[in-house]
Design an enzyme around this catalytic site. Structure first.
Site, PDB file in Angstrom:
ATOM      1  N   LYS A  48       0.841  -1.441  -0.041  1.00 33.74           N
ATOM      2  CA  LYS A  48       0.112   0.210  -0.076  1.00 33.74           C
ATOM      3  C   LYS A  48       0.768   1.176   0.057  1.00 33.74           C
ATOM      4  CE  LYS A  48      -3.667  -2.578   2.111  1.00 33.74           C
ATOM      5  NZ  LYS A  48      -4.652  -3.023   3.135  1.00 33.74           N
ATOM      6  N   GLN A  92      -5.436  -2.265   9.303  1.00 28.73           N
ATOM      7  CA  GLN A  92      -5.063  -3.307   8.483  1.00 28.73           C
ATOM      8  C   GLN A  92      -5.505  -4.381   9.521  1.00 28.73           C
ATOM      9  OE1 GLN A  92      -3.401  -3.535   5.641  1.00 28.73           O
ATOM     10  NE2 GLN A  92      -3.532  -5.682   5.778  1.00 28.73           N
ATOM     11  N   ASP A 115     -11.736   2.175   3.535  1.00 37.15           N
ATOM     12  CA  ASP A 115     -11.969   0.327   3.268  1.00 37.15           C
ATOM     13  C   ASP A 115     -13.551   0.005   3.250  1.00 37.15           C
ATOM     14  OD1 ASP A 115     -10.059  -1.235   2.794  1.00 37.15           O
ATOM     15  OD2 ASP A 115      -9.518  -1.869   4.872  1.00 37.15           O
TER      16      ASP A 115
END
Lengths: 278, 278
Positions: A48, A92, A115
């Site tokens: 990322k 994460q 997300d």
């Protein structure tokens, strides 16, 4: 049979994003919170970071030890919510067991939830309000569109009903006017269902489970699985065998995978643009 | 063929709720906001009031003229959110055009949103967190369970993808481990899909559209339609004709309809119990 080259398509999108970021007065910012030291998480976070820098998005990693206090994470999320230079925030996953994943995710401001995992954004997806949406499902739709696959009116069968992939994906397909069936471990006659799919999505996490017996001649096959077996990485689809029957198919690696990171950047820019259009 | 008697089942549930309410130290409270004077809305609101009083739930109606200022409604919602005697708040839909339905609904505290329509509660439904859920879908699952229909592993086909019925219902069925297909106006071969249904739900608002040609021998047929035709009320299912093929079927009226109001009361009590278990 044609292979859908997720790596190539994702490079194209990153080039588009890079051009767009170049015109931004202030650089968009993406912040990632990581807790613990899982090897796979380290790898995903690096990917990322690399991709963000490639397109010119500011990247900040807040990396905590497993022993961190949950209150510390809560405070960091609140701080990032209020930071005008932060457009996207993501945690994460998975987190170490002692942390309340769902609670922490829902502390993220929906407008920065790149997300697409807060309850509010999932709810808005169901009612077709075009919120920030989970990156893997978003990447799948983008792959199909850029491969000129018609979605409207098609029979889509999704195998797997996870909160991260199957369920949000079902809504994206419905919003594109597909007829959608969701199958899972309790489905009585899986083969019967998958054989009717014009577009078949394998997202159950079972190495090479989908053999050619599950696939209609000429179907489009999307493989979301990432499984580690003795010979390396493989998907949920038995590629060698299914690729002879499918009209289009994504490989593993190099199919859906690269799109997930790219969609995270796209969501960050979307959040940035929404903020600046207000 | 057996008819699922929604009126009878809903009376049974109301009797259970009444017994439960009797043991409540303070009576649960339900507040309904109505704007304008639609004849159908008046009828639905009266039915809710009657049912609430029947089981012993306090009922308050806040009825506004179409000319009301949206700020007035906003303030009322905030007041009800903070009122400890109010366990459930619902807005009678549809609202007159000048009001922002979605915005007003999302002002309702999720823990008091007994219609299950806030983005947060829809999101929580998707991730199977057992939130307050939309009453008609909830009533359908309850009808099936009380009629001893096995849901797990069955093929469920829902025709219609509305935010009020089709979409939340799909998640309730998935959470019960059914294989779920959602069809709609863009579905290419509707008959082919519905003929595979063990449980078929008609929720598209098209009078008597589902004839016996759409139904598998022995299927369970749930009719959510409420259409007014010359000869009176009818559903989306051609009852006379389909009832010969179905093993179980809901009539219109007297099937799903009565359950919707009853589930509103059940949600009010659920909200009350959650508050008091904290």
């Amino acid at each position: 049979m044609k292979i859908i080259d997720g790596k190539k398509i994702s490079e194209e999108i990153k080039a588009e994003l890079k051009a767009e970021v170049k015109n931004c007065f202030i650089k968009p910012g993406l912040s990632v919170i990581q807790i613990g030291n899982r090897e796979d998480s380290n790898k995903y976070v690096s990917a990322k970071q690399k991709a963000a820098l490639e397109v010119g998005i500011n990247f900040n990693l807040y990396h905590y030890d497993e022993t961190a206090d949950e209150r510390e994470i809560v405070n960091k999320i609140k701080e990032l919510n209020n930071d005008e230079y932060v457009d996207g925030i993501m945690i994460q996953l998975p987190l170490p067991d002692k942390f309340n994943e769902k609670k922490l995710i829902n502390l993220i401001l929906p407008s920065k939830d790149v997300d697409g995992l807060t309850d509010r954004n999932i709810g808005r997806l169901v009612t077709n309000k075009d919120p920030l949406t989970s990156c893997t499902p978003l990447g799948i739709i983008e792959l199909l569109k850029r491969s000129e696959v018609k979605i409207e009116g098609k029979n889509v069968v999704i195998v797997g009903r996870s909160n991260l992939v199957g369920k949000p994906l079902m809504h994206l397909f419905l919003n594109e006017n597909a007829t959608v069936t969701v199958c899972h471990t309790k489905t009585s006659d899986l083969k019967k269902m998958t054989l009717q799919a014009d577009i078949l999505v394998a997202a159950m996490g079972n190495p090479k489970f989908i053999t050619k017996d599950y696939v209609k001649e000429g179907a489009v096959v999307i493989d979301v699985g990432i499984n580690t077996i003795n010979s390396g990485l493989c998907g949920d689809v038995d590629f060698d065998n299914v690729s002879k029957k499918a009209s289009l198919i994504t490989p593993v690696p190099g199919g859906v995978g690269p799109m997930t990171v790219t969609m995270l950047l796209k969501n960050t820019l979307k959040s940035y643009n929404l903020k600046n259009s207000k």
